[in-house]
Design an enzyme around this catalytic site. Structure first.
Site, PDB file in Angstrom:
ATOM      1  N   ASP A 149     -21.541  31.422  25.080  1.00 44.12           N
ATOM      2  CA  ASP A 149     -20.398  30.499  25.088  1.00 44.12           C
ATOM      3  C   ASP A 149     -19.088  31.287  25.292  1.00 44.12           C
ATOM      4  OD1 ASP A 149     -19.190  27.735  24.084  1.00 44.12           O
ATOM      5  OD2 ASP A 149     -18.200  29.309  22.929  1.00 44.12           O
ATOM      6  N   VAL A 202     -16.212  14.680  22.031  1.00 38.97           N
ATOM      7  CA  VAL A 202     -14.916  14.780  22.715  1.00 38.97           C
ATOM      8  C   VAL A 202     -14.522  13.434  23.336  1.00 38.97           C
ATOM      9  CG1 VAL A 202     -13.587  16.016  24.468  1.00 38.97           C
ATOM     10  CG2 VAL A 202     -15.373  17.228  23.195  1.00 38.97           C
ATOM     11  N   LYS A 246     -16.180  31.502  28.496  1.00 41.15           N
ATOM     12  CA  LYS A 246     -14.742  31.316  28.271  1.00 41.15           C
ATOM     13  C   LYS A 246     -13.929  32.500  28.766  1.00 41.15           C
ATOM     14  CE  LYS A 246     -15.495  28.158  24.406  1.00 41.15           C
ATOM     15  NZ  LYS A 246     -15.772  28.068  22.967  1.00 41.15           N
ATOM     16  N   ILE A 250      -6.289  24.562  21.471  1.00 44.79           N
ATOM     17  CA  ILE A 250      -5.231  25.561  21.665  1.00 44.79           C
ATOM     18  C   ILE A 250      -4.783  25.568  23.127  1.00 44.79           C
ATOM     19  CG2 ILE A 250      -4.642  28.014  21.477  1.00 44.79           C
ATOM     20  CD1 ILE A 250      -7.034  28.344  19.596  1.00 44.79           C
TER      21      ILE A 250
HETATM   22  N1  NAP Z   1     -17.452  19.342  20.779  1.00 47.54           N
HETATM   23  C1  NAP Z   1     -16.412  20.171  20.902  1.00 47.54           C
HETATM   24  O1  NAP Z   1     -15.731  20.489  19.920  1.00 47.54           O
HETATM   25  C2  NAP Z   1     -16.046  20.733  22.250  1.00 47.54           C
HETATM   26  C3  NAP Z   1     -14.955  21.609  22.351  1.00 47.54           C
HETATM   27  C4  NAP Z   1     -14.570  22.098  23.596  1.00 47.54           C
HETATM   28  C5  NAP Z   1     -15.299  21.731  24.709  1.00 47.54           C
HETATM   29  N2  NAP Z   1     -16.384  20.897  24.580  1.00 47.54           N
HETATM   30  C6  NAP Z   1     -17.127  20.537  25.788  1.00 47.54           C
HETATM   31  O2  NAP Z   1     -17.006  19.134  26.000  1.00 47.54           O
HETATM   32  C7  NAP Z   1     -18.197  18.622  26.593  1.00 47.54           C
HETATM   33  C8  NAP Z   1     -18.758  17.508  25.742  1.00 47.54           C
HETATM   34  O3  NAP Z   1     -19.052  17.968  24.463  1.00 47.54           O
HETATM   35  P1  NAP Z   1     -19.387  16.981  23.252  1.00 47.54           P
HETATM   36  O4  NAP Z   1     -19.428  17.825  22.030  1.00 47.54           O
HETATM   37  O5  NAP Z   1     -18.489  15.804  23.278  1.00 47.54           O
HETATM   38  O6  NAP Z   1     -20.871  16.539  23.636  1.00 47.54           O
HETATM   39  P2  NAP Z   1     -21.731  15.351  22.964  1.00 47.54           P
HETATM   40  O7  NAP Z   1     -21.185  14.975  21.655  1.00 47.54           O
HETATM   41  O8  NAP Z   1     -23.160  15.761  23.055  1.00 47.54           O
HETATM   42  O9  NAP Z   1     -21.496  14.112  23.949  1.00 47.54           O
HETATM   43  C9  NAP Z   1     -22.012  14.069  25.259  1.00 47.54           C
HETATM   44  C10 NAP Z   1     -21.792  12.677  25.817  1.00 47.54           C
HETATM   45  O10 NAP Z   1     -22.179  12.671  27.172  1.00 47.54           O
HETATM   46  C11 NAP Z   1     -23.202  11.687  27.395  1.00 47.54           C
HETATM   47  N3  NAP Z   1     -24.137  12.306  28.334  1.00 47.54           N
HETATM   48  C12 NAP Z   1     -24.692  13.521  28.261  1.00 47.54           C
HETATM   49  N4  NAP Z   1     -25.464  13.755  29.341  1.00 47.54           N
HETATM   50  C13 NAP Z   1     -25.387  12.665  30.109  1.00 47.54           C
HETATM   51  C14 NAP Z   1     -25.942  12.290  31.354  1.00 47.54           C
HETATM   52  N5  NAP Z   1     -26.762  13.112  32.047  1.00 47.54           N
HETATM   53  N6  NAP Z   1     -25.653  11.061  31.851  1.00 47.54           N
HETATM   54  C15 NAP Z   1     -24.832  10.228  31.181  1.00 47.54           C
HETATM   55  N7  NAP Z   1     -24.259  10.532  29.996  1.00 47.54           N
HETATM   56  C16 NAP Z   1     -24.534  11.725  29.477  1.00 47.54           C
HETATM   57  C17 NAP Z   1     -23.821  11.400  26.055  1.00 47.54           C
HETATM   58  O11 NAP Z   1     -24.309  10.086  26.062  1.00 47.54           O
HETATM   59  P3  NAP Z   1     -24.937   9.368  24.752  1.00 47.54           P
HETATM   60  O12 NAP Z   1     -23.797   9.197  23.821  1.00 47.54           O
HETATM   61  O13 NAP Z   1     -25.493   8.089  25.230  1.00 47.54           O
HETATM   62  O14 NAP Z   1     -25.967  10.331  24.236  1.00 47.54           O
HETATM   63  C18 NAP Z   1     -22.609  11.593  25.123  1.00 47.54           C
HETATM   64  O15 NAP Z   1     -21.848  10.421  25.044  1.00 47.54           O
HETATM   65  C19 NAP Z   1     -19.119  19.827  26.763  1.00 47.54           C
HETATM   66  O16 NAP Z   1     -18.961  20.364  28.041  1.00 47.54           O
HETATM   67  C20 NAP Z   1     -18.612  20.800  25.722  1.00 47.54           C
HETATM   68  O17 NAP Z   1     -18.879  22.153  26.032  1.00 47.54           O
HETATM   69  C21 NAP Z   1     -16.772  20.382  23.388  1.00 47.54           C
END
Ligand code: NAP
Length: 425
Positions: free
Chosen positions: A196, A9, A200, A131
């Site tokens: 999950d 994201v 929501k 959405i």
């Molecule tokens: N993916 C989706 O389609 C989606 C949709 C709706 C909502 N969300 C929500 O959006 C959020 C992020 O999702 P994502 O899919 O983008 O996750 P992701 O791809 O795993 O990315 C997480 C990011 O946060 C960093 N991070 C994680 N823990 C950390 C910590 N303790 N300290 C510093 N940095 C940290 C990671 O660093 P590194 O890059 O260095 O590992 C990475 O850049 C979540 O809450 C998820 O539920 C995601």
């Protein structure tokens, strides 16, 4: 702004801000500058180019920076993230987050703190990814009374169920395919077990019913026990099996559930396939309203996040920050199982072939006056199966009925039970 997280994201947020800077500036009146980005691993190879001096692994660099007015949280996680955001709010920072786990657990506390400090907290991307559903629930339904919200809010499980409905593979095979395609995580528990979706629906229910609901108010069940036979029976009844997140309220109180449901093919949610999400809102004045689209993914989710950033910036410009937080003025009363009435499909296996079916039917007849209709097996080859469709029955009565059925000597087991939706008669 400070960006916490540069994963799926976070990268999308950077991309949209970079590509649409002019368009965004026209709406806000000033540029959006991402001044710090929090990551876990500074050396990680990333698709998105970010100047190295902007990256940090220290959250305090963002939380305590007086030049940062807005924090976008897309790191995920609950406990630590809550601490970061509460601290940031105390420092007067506005928050945009996509974190349903956080908002479904500590949303009340975070919003209360934001109100105290005159900060905005927006979380459009936490439900339904791309959405728009949160802002419509808060703003567009302000003049109406929402009494039911029912949706497919998890793309992973919907992909699996759509495949099970169309192909001949088993649940395990389809799950493996979803993992290979990147639609399911290596540990898919949160998706598959309905957790999950439970986060929501607690968020949507809170907003729709203006009360404080959390995941602990949701009665949830996952999809891992669904068999090909269940799907087959569903089709014979003109139904699809979907994992539905449902929030309902009436004069007696609120019920929140996540469960696999047999939903009639004529209902719009029955034809939502693949990783797509859809949410139906039922309200007194407008009736049924449907929100449909991509429930996850980098750019769809980032589009919602950046929409929230624009909202924060506009509020800052107009000096009205913290005033559009959702109101929670309704008393919370969660219904007991005695008060929740639904229709159900029940599949029973007899233990002794054909002769048992008539025995079961005669055993059921007269014992359970709560069951108003039942049919013999609709599968001519399955000579030891009986399907029951109930009329409206309370959850507690249903459980009593199921226990009694299982005690019958002619019954091998109750093989499946599904709530039914979209069934008119
Ligand atoms: N993916 C989706 O389609 C989606 C949709 C709706 C909502 N969300 C929500 O959006 C959020 C992020 O999702 P994502 O899919 O983008 O996750 P992701 O791809 O795993 O990315 C997480 C990011 O946060 C960093 N991070 C994680 N823990 C950390 C910590 N303790 N300290 C510093 N940095 C940290 C990671 O660093 P590194 O890059 O260095 O590992 C990475 O850049 C979540 O809450 C998820 O539920 C995601």
């Amino acid at each position: 702004m400070g960006l916490m997280g540069l994963g799926t994201v976070g990268s999308g947020v950077m991309q949209i801000i970079e590509e649409n800077q002019r368009h965004l500036q026209q709406q806000i009146g000033c540029p959006i500058e991402v001044s710090r980005v929090l990551v876990r691993d500074m050396k990680k190879k990333r698709d998105i180019v970010t100047p190295h001096d902007k990256l940090t692994t220290n959250p305090a660099d963002i939380i305590n920076d007086p030049d940062i007015h807005l924090i976008v949280e897309v790191i995920g996680g609950v406990e630590l993230t809550k601490e970061y955001l509460l601290q940031a709010i105390e420092n007067g920072k506005h928050i945009v987050t996509a974190n349903k786990n956080l908002m479904g657990t500590y949303g009340v506390e975070i919003l209360r703190k934001a109100k105290e400090h005159g900060c905005d907290v927006f979380y459009e991307a936490s439900v339904g990814g791309g959405i728009p559903i949160i802002r419509p629930l808060v703003e567009s339904f302000a003049a109406d009374r929402v009494h039911k919200i029912m949706g497919i809010v998890n793309g992973t499980t919907n992909f699996i169920l759509s495949k099970l409905s169309k192909d001949s593979e088993t649940f395990e095979v389809v799950l493996e395919e979803a993992q290979k395609l990147g639609y399911a995580e290596s540990d898919p528990t949160d998706d598959i077990e309905g957790i999950d979706s439970a986060y929501k629906i607690s968020i949507l229910g809170s907003l729709g019913f203006q009360t404080n609901l959390t995941i602990s108010d949701v009665c949830s069940q996952g999809i891992s026990n669904i068999t090909k036979r269940d799907v087959w029976y569903g089709k014979k009844l003109d139904c699809e099996i979907k994992l539905l997140a449902i929030a309902e309220r009436d004069a007696n109180g609120i019920s929140l559930s996540v469960e696999p449901v047999m939903i009639h093919q004529n209902h719009p949610l029955a034809s939502v396939n693949g990783v797509n999400n859809a949410i139906c809102v039922y309200s007194d004045a407008v009736g049924e309203t449907i929100f449909y689209g991509q429930g996850a993914g980098s750019l769809p989710t980032a589009h919602s996040v950046v929409g929230d950033i624009v909202a924060v910036a506009k509020n800052m410009n107009q000096g009205v920050s913290g005033r559009s937080l959702p109101e929670t003025h309704e008393e919370k009363r969660i219904k007991s199982d005695d008060e929740i009435y639904e229709k159900y499909f029940i599949l029973i296996e007899a233990n002794n072939g054909n002769s048992s079916i008539s025995n079961i039917i005669s055993s059921l007849d007269g014992i359970f006056d709560t069951i108003e209709c039942f049919d013999k097996s609709i599968d001519e080859n399955a000579c030891n199966e009986i399907m029951i469709k109930t009329q409206l029955i309370s959850k507690s009565n249903l459980n009593k009925v199921l226990r009694k059925i299982e005690e019958l000597s002619v019954v091998e087991k109750v093989a499946s039970v599904y709530r039914m939706e979209g069934i008119s008669a």
